[in-house]
Design an enzyme around this catalytic site. Structure first.
Site, PDB file in Angstrom:
ATOM      1  CG  HIS A 284       5.684  -3.127 -11.552  1.00 12.20           C
ATOM      2  ND1 HIS A 284       6.992  -3.569 -11.641  1.00 12.20           N
ATOM      3  CD2 HIS A 284       5.733  -1.904 -10.945  1.00 12.20           C
ATOM      4  CE1 HIS A 284       7.788  -2.664 -11.112  1.00 12.20           C
ATOM      5  NE2 HIS A 284       7.066  -1.634 -10.688  1.00 12.20           N
TER       6      HIS A 284
ATOM      7  CG  HIS B 101       3.568   2.374 -10.544  1.00  9.86           C
ATOM      8  ND1 HIS B 101       3.792   2.328  -9.180  1.00  9.86           N
ATOM      9  CD2 HIS B 101       4.717   1.958 -11.126  1.00  9.86           C
ATOM     10  CE1 HIS B 101       5.027   1.907  -8.955  1.00  9.86           C
ATOM     11  NE2 HIS B 101       5.614   1.679 -10.113  1.00  9.86           N
TER      12      HIS B 101
HETATM   13  P1  5GP Z   1       8.925   0.426  -9.135  1.00 13.16           P
HETATM   14  O1  5GP Z   1       9.702   1.316  -8.201  1.00 13.16           O
HETATM   15  O2  5GP Z   1       9.726  -0.821  -9.483  1.00 13.16           O
HETATM   16  O3  5GP Z   1       8.349   1.099 -10.335  1.00 13.16           O
HETATM   17  O4  5GP Z   1       7.657  -0.045  -8.316  1.00 13.16           O
HETATM   18  C1  5GP Z   1       7.688  -1.022  -7.330  1.00 13.16           C
HETATM   19  C2  5GP Z   1       6.518  -0.762  -6.440  1.00 13.16           C
HETATM   20  O5  5GP Z   1       6.256  -1.924  -5.697  1.00 13.16           O
HETATM   21  C3  5GP Z   1       6.738   0.370  -5.436  1.00 13.16           C
HETATM   22  O6  5GP Z   1       5.763   1.380  -5.630  1.00 13.16           O
HETATM   23  C4  5GP Z   1       6.611  -0.306  -4.079  1.00 13.16           C
HETATM   24  O7  5GP Z   1       5.945   0.484  -3.125  1.00 13.16           O
HETATM   25  C5  5GP Z   1       5.841  -1.566  -4.415  1.00 13.16           C
HETATM   26  N1  5GP Z   1       6.154  -2.681  -3.551  1.00 13.16           N
HETATM   27  C6  5GP Z   1       7.402  -3.135  -3.220  1.00 13.16           C
HETATM   28  N2  5GP Z   1       7.305  -4.201  -2.414  1.00 13.16           N
HETATM   29  C7  5GP Z   1       5.976  -4.448  -2.245  1.00 13.16           C
HETATM   30  C8  5GP Z   1       5.251  -5.435  -1.512  1.00 13.16           C
HETATM   31  O8  5GP Z   1       5.804  -6.321  -0.859  1.00 13.16           O
HETATM   32  N3  5GP Z   1       3.898  -5.372  -1.570  1.00 13.16           N
HETATM   33  C9  5GP Z   1       3.247  -4.424  -2.318  1.00 13.16           C
HETATM   34  N4  5GP Z   1       1.900  -4.454  -2.292  1.00 13.16           N
HETATM   35  N5  5GP Z   1       3.897  -3.468  -3.015  1.00 13.16           N
HETATM   36  C10 5GP Z   1       5.246  -3.487  -2.979  1.00 13.16           C
END
Ligand code: 5GP
Length: 116
Positions: free
Chosen positions: A102, A104
């Site tokens: 994903h 950001h």
């Molecule tokens: P990572 O840390 O893997 O780069 O990003 C994962 C992102 O997903 C985090 O910024 C976190 O806040 C977001 N996230 C995790 N669970 C959920 C969810 O259930 N719904 C939404 N909208 N975002 C989520």
């Protein structure tokens, strides 16, 4: 995560859990991050479940990666002034917590914000 354990994002794509969806087509979905780190903090997620991180995605389907970038640009234009920071955390020590690739998309006044 294994193939038999859907990621949180797959559950959102499948409407098993709710999310604030700001864009969707056959290949990607974009949602608001549940824990925003910037005035605009969106996640652009490919619907394909095969790629854990951006390196895997780039190697296997560069067109899909390009579509994520174009979607990020379009959303930053709609939700902010068209300028944005694009972050792919890749690996646990880099802050990745969901192993379904994903992007950001961070926009707004970012000077006082650190990386997602
Ligand atoms: P990572 O840390 O893997 O780069 O990003 C994962 C992102 O997903 C985090 O910024 C976190 O806040 C977001 N996230 C995790 N669970 C959920 C969810 O259930 N719904 C939404 N909208 N975002 C989520």
């Amino acid at each position: 995560m294994t193939a038999s354990t859907p990621s949180i994002f797959t559950k959102i794509i499948d409407r098993d859990i709710p999310a604030d969806i700001v864009f969707e087509n056959d290949r990607v979905i974009a949602i608001r991050d549940i824990n925003p780190q910037a005035p605009v903090h969106l996640l652009v997620i490919p619907k394909a479940t095969a790629y854990a991180n951006v390196t895997e995605l780039a190697a296997a389907d560069p067109a899909l990666l390009a579509e994520i970038v174009t979607t990020a640009h379009n959303l930053a234009t709609l939700h902010a002034a068209g300028e944005y920071r694009l972050v792919f955390n890749s690996g646990e020590s880099a802050g990745q917590t969901v192993f379904h690739v994903h992007a950001h998309v961070l926009a707004g006044n970012l000077q006082e914000h650190t990386l997602a």
